[in-house]
Write a protein that holds these residues in place. Structure first.
Motif, short mmCIF file in Angstrom:
data_model
loop_
_atom_site.label_atom_id
_atom_site.label_comp_id
_atom_site.label_asym_id
_atom_site.label_seq_id
_atom_site.Cartn_x
_atom_site.Cartn_y
_atom_site.Cartn_z
N HIS A 275 1.13 -1.53 -0.05
CA HIS A 275 -0.03 -0.16 -0.13
C HIS A 275 0.88 1.65 0.10
O HIS A 275 1.02 2.79 -0.83
CB HIS A 275 -0.43 -0.08 1.01
CG HIS A 275 -1.43 1.71 1.41
ND1 HIS A 275 -2.64 1.05 1.13
CD2 HIS A 275 -1.41 1.99 2.27
CE1 HIS A 275 -3.09 3.08 1.39
NE2 HIS A 275 -2.46 3.10 2.04
N SER A 276 2.12 1.53 0.78
CA SER A 276 2.74 2.40 1.27
C SER A 276 3.77 2.61 0.36
O SER A 276 4.39 3.62 -0.05
CB SER A 276 2.81 3.21 2.86
OG SER A 276 1.34 2.94 3.63
N TYR A 277 4.64 1.43 0.13
CA TYR A 277 5.83 2.31 -0.31
C TYR A 277 6.07 1.31 -1.60
O TYR A 277 7.04 1.07 -2.22
CB TYR A 277 6.61 1.02 0.78
CG TYR A 277 6.78 1.65 2.04
CD1 TYR A 277 7.58 3.19 2.07
CD2 TYR A 277 5.42 0.54 2.96
CE1 TYR A 277 6.77 3.50 3.61
CE2 TYR A 277 5.42 1.66 4.47
CZ TYR A 277 6.05 2.42 4.83
OH TYR A 277 6.01 3.07 6.20
N VAL A 278 5.38 0.42 -2.08
CA VAL A 278 5.14 -0.28 -3.65
C VAL A 278 3.72 0.62 -4.49
O VAL A 278 4.53 1.22 -5.48
CB VAL A 278 4.91 -0.97 -3.58
CG1 VAL A 278 4.79 -2.29 -5.45
CG2 VAL A 278 6.01 -2.20 -3.00
N ARG A 279 3.14 1.01 -4.17
CA ARG A 279 1.36 1.60 -5.25
C ARG A 279 1.86 3.03 -4.05
O ARG A 279 1.05 3.89 -4.93
CB ARG A 279 0.60 0.87 -4.89
CG ARG A 279 0.15 -0.59 -5.46
CD ARG A 279 -0.73 -1.92 -5.41
NE ARG A 279 -1.84 -2.38 -5.48
CZ ARG A 279 -1.63 -3.77 -5.07
NH1 ARG A 279 -1.64 -3.98 -4.16
NH2 ARG A 279 -2.01 -3.93 -5.49
N GLY A 280 2.04 3.60 -3.61
CA GLY A 280 1.41 5.04 -2.79
C GLY A 280 2.61 5.60 -2.82
O GLY A 280 3.98 6.14 -3.54
N HIS A 281 2.19 6.60 -1.63
CA HIS A 281 3.31 7.69 -1.98
C HIS A 281 5.00 7.48 -1.59
O HIS A 281 5.48 8.73 -1.99
CB HIS A 281 2.41 8.70 -0.75
CG HIS A 281 0.82 9.31 -0.46
ND1 HIS A 281 0.46 9.25 -1.81
CD2 HIS A 281 -0.01 8.53 -0.01
CE1 HIS A 281 -0.44 9.91 -1.72
NE2 HIS A 281 -0.66 9.91 -1.07
N TRP A 282 4.71 6.58 -0.63
CA TRP A 282 6.36 6.39 -0.75
C TRP A 282 7.22 5.30 -0.78
O TRP A 282 8.46 5.56 -0.76
CB TRP A 282 6.63 6.66 1.16
CG TRP A 282 5.93 7.48 1.96
CD1 TRP A 282 6.26 8.45 2.22
CD2 TRP A 282 4.55 7.46 2.20
NE1 TRP A 282 5.75 9.14 2.83
CE2 TRP A 282 4.27 7.94 3.40
CE3 TRP A 282 3.53 6.64 1.73
CZ2 TRP A 282 3.10 9.18 3.98
CZ3 TRP A 282 2.39 6.93 2.88
CH2 TRP A 282 1.86 8.25 3.60
N ALA A 283 6.62 5.18 -2.34
CA ALA A 283 7.10 4.10 -3.11
C ALA A 283 9.08 4.91 -3.55
O ALA A 283 9.71 3.47 -4.04
CB ALA A 283 6.09 3.39 -3.79
N GLU A 284 8.95 5.75 -4.21
CA GLU A 284 9.91 6.59 -4.70
C GLU A 284 10.77 7.32 -4.17
O GLU A 284 10.58 8.10 -3.43
CB GLU A 284 9.64 7.29 -6.24
CG GLU A 284 8.55 6.15 -7.13
CD GLU A 284 8.69 7.31 -7.81
OE1 GLU A 284 9.41 7.60 -9.18
OE2 GLU A 284 7.38 8.03 -8.27
N ARG A 285 12.21 7.13 -3.62
CA ARG A 285 12.73 7.08 -2.71
C ARG A 285 12.91 9.18 -3.42
O ARG A 285 13.02 10.41 -2.38
CB ARG A 285 13.85 7.07 -2.77
CG ARG A 285 15.27 8.12 -2.44
CD ARG A 285 16.61 7.31 -2.66
NE ARG A 285 17.76 8.14 -1.26
CZ ARG A 285 18.29 9.11 -1.10
NH1 ARG A 285 17.22 10.07 -1.53
NH2 ARG A 285 18.89 9.27 -0.20
N ASP A 286 13.24 9.39 -4.73
CA ASP A 286 13.16 10.77 -4.74
C ASP A 286 11.56 11.83 -4.94
O ASP A 286 11.76 13.09 -4.72
CB ASP A 286 13.90 11.19 -6.33
CG ASP A 286 15.25 10.81 -7.07
OD1 ASP A 286 15.90 10.73 -5.78
OD2 ASP A 286 15.03 10.81 -8.09
N ARG A 287 11.14 10.98 -4.40
CA ARG A 287 9.95 11.53 -4.28
C ARG A 287 9.23 12.16 -3.33
O ARG A 287 8.36 12.68 -2.77
CB ARG A 287 8.08 10.81 -4.95
CG ARG A 287 6.30 11.02 -5.02
CD ARG A 287 6.17 10.39 -6.48
NE ARG A 287 5.97 9.79 -6.62
CZ ARG A 287 5.34 8.66 -6.09
NH1 ARG A 287 3.91 9.95 -4.95
NH2 ARG A 287 5.37 7.71 -5.80
N SER A 288 9.84 11.17 -2.00
CA SER A 288 9.63 11.12 -0.81
C SER A 288 10.91 10.90 0.29
O SER A 288 11.74 12.58 0.38
CB SER A 288 8.07 9.58 -0.68
OG SER A 288 9.30 8.79 -0.75
N ALA A 289 10.78 10.09 0.69
CA ALA A 289 12.83 9.69 1.05
C ALA A 289 12.97 7.92 1.43
O ALA A 289 12.24 8.18 0.79
CB ALA A 289 11.87 10.42 2.77
#
Length: 473
Positions: A164-178
């Motif tokens: 949910h969060s780290y593949v499909r969601g807001h935190w899946a991409e390092r450059d987009r989140s952290a």
């Protein structure tokens, strides 16, 4: 005492459903006077919760027009720094959702700005405020297991939460989140430092993205789970199973939740028992959310209630994508090895393949061992005494909606107490932020260690970072 005048910057899951809900339930302690939220539906829903609050589409407009005593920054991770800095400089105290910022330099700047302006900057490390970890802190502070020797900490992210969060969601991409370690484990790094009362001297790390990759996809898997996947009956990450029938969440509730939620979850897992569950909910209104559930994670997908709205979101939005055909790049497992003051060793293992959502730990001392299991619905702590051969158990139940095992309410209460104390005169600004800063910087240092393969001397790494940041200001 006059209630604290608060502005919400962000009215999503955390801003509205957690912090805003606390303020609405405690009008004697706090009053939301303004809300900034770019999504109209969320802004309107938050306005219903806080009648009379001024509404703004963005935080810039709010801070240009309002002078709140305090603000809650609950925007997306990459949008934490600017509103938090602006609020501090405007003279407001700040409750800032974790992580502080998505870059190490921004984290340093936030802590420094709070100190310069003598403002409270409390980071949402909610787990410090749970009954379980408060008890663990008391045990370690009183040397219940003798001299501390080693800590083995695990952040066991459930398979469906990872998806949910780290593949499909807001935190899946390092450059987009952290980095994944910062997004998920700044809590854990903070707890290790807070519980032990020690600093890290050196660290190393390994980890990578292993499973959620295109080459792992079942044969014939389409781009979306709703497109007729041949592996739908066997894939644990099938989206309709997670978000519509909610089987993984209900199974966890049926295993660990206190009654009557446990019995209701057992009923909900039987598709033909829906009518029975609805009858139970009429007798026990606390069970009603199981009949018409719209909390996390469903509330992230859509503002609308009901299975039809969720299914539409799966067909059109990011959460219906096949986990093997996403744009994710954050690791799905990582291990950090640390040497703390006094030669104490500590490890943190994070992974996204757990059968249930829980943190676990083993802490060994010269006179005993403490084991910890912090779950979604129940937490346990065991103290084993070497000399007596005895074991003491401490158990805390977390009813659904209790918010991080009671930590959410404890955090907000602590922040409000900080703000009220600041009314009496100048306070040392940024105290909590400086404590939180170390755990955030550890996450960045561990990511450097993972990508470089080198052991990091943490005090030197931190000094170099702070020097660079000072030159840039």
């Amino acid at each position: 005492m006059e209630p604290v005048r608060i502005a919400l910057l962000g009215a999503g899951n955390r801003g509205r459903e957690v912090y805003g809900a606390f303020f609405a339930a405690h009008p004697d302690r706090a009053r939301v006077v303004a809300i900034a939220e770019p999504i109209a539906g969320r802004r309107s829903a938050a306005a219903d919760d806080h009648p009379g609050a001024a509404l703004y589409p963005g935080w810039e407009e709010l801070l240009a027009s309002e002078t709140p005593e305090a603000v809650v920054v609950a925007t997306q991770d990459r949008d934490h720094t600017e509103p938090a800095l602006a609020a501090l400089r405007a003279g407001a105290h700040v409750l800032l959702e974790k992580p502080m910022a998505h870059t190490a330099a921004d984290c340093v700047q936030l802590a420094a700005t709070a100190a310069t302006h003598d403002r409270v900057l409390r980071i949402c490390h909610v787990l410090r405020h749970t009954p379980l970890f408060l008890r663990l802190k008391e045990l370690l502070d009183t040397d219940a297991i003798g001299d501390l020797v080693t800590v083995a900490w695990r952040e066991n992210v459930s398979f469906w939460h990872m998806a949910h969060s780290y593949v499909r969601g807001h935190w899946a991409e390092r450059d987009r989140s952290a980095p994944m370690l910062l997004a998920k484990c700044c809590h854990d790094l903070d707890l290790i430092l807070w519980l032990t009362g020690r600093s890290v001297q050196r660290l190393g790390s390994i980890g990578r993205l292993t499973h959620f990759r295109p080459e792992q996809a079942p044969e014939g898997a389409p781009a979306r789970c709703t497109d007729g996947c041949p592996a739908a009956d066997t894939c644990p990450f099938e989206a309709q199973r997670i978000y519509i029938t909610m089987e993984p969440i209900l199974r966890e509730m049926a295993r660990d939740a206190p009654e009557p939620f446990r019995a209701a979850a057992h009923v909900a897992l039987r598709p033909r028992a829906r009518a029975a569950l609805e009858r139970l909910a009429r007798v026990s209104p606390t069970l009603r959310p199981l009949v018409d559930y719209h909390g996390w994670p469903r509330s992230v997908l859509t503002e609308e209630r009901g299975d039809a709205a969720v299914l539409r979101a799966l067909r059109e939005g990011p959460w219906g994508r096949c986990v093997y055909h996403c744009d994710n790049d954050v690791v799905d497992h990582q291990v950090v090895s640390m040497e703390l003051d006094g030669g104490v060793s500590a490890t943190l293992t994070m992974h996204g393949h757990s059968h249930r959502e829980h943190r676990s730990a083993r802490i060994d001392g010269t006179r005993g061992t403490i084991e910890v299991d912090f779950g979604q619905f129940r937490s346990r702590l065991w103290v084993h005494d070497h000399r007596r051969g005895s074991t003491e158990e401490f158990v805390v139940d977390h009813p659904p909606g209790s918010g991080h095992g009671g930590g959410d309410d404890g955090l907000v209460s602590a922040f409000l107490a900080d703000v009220v104390a600041a009314r009496q005169g100048p306070v040392p600004g940024g105290l909590d932020a400086r404590a939180a800063l170390e755990s955030h910087l550890l996450a960045f240092a561990a990511d450097d260690a993972r990508t470089s393969g080198a052991t990091v001397d943490f005090p030197s790494w931190r000094a170099a970072l702070e020097a660079r940041t000072a030159r840039q200001e």
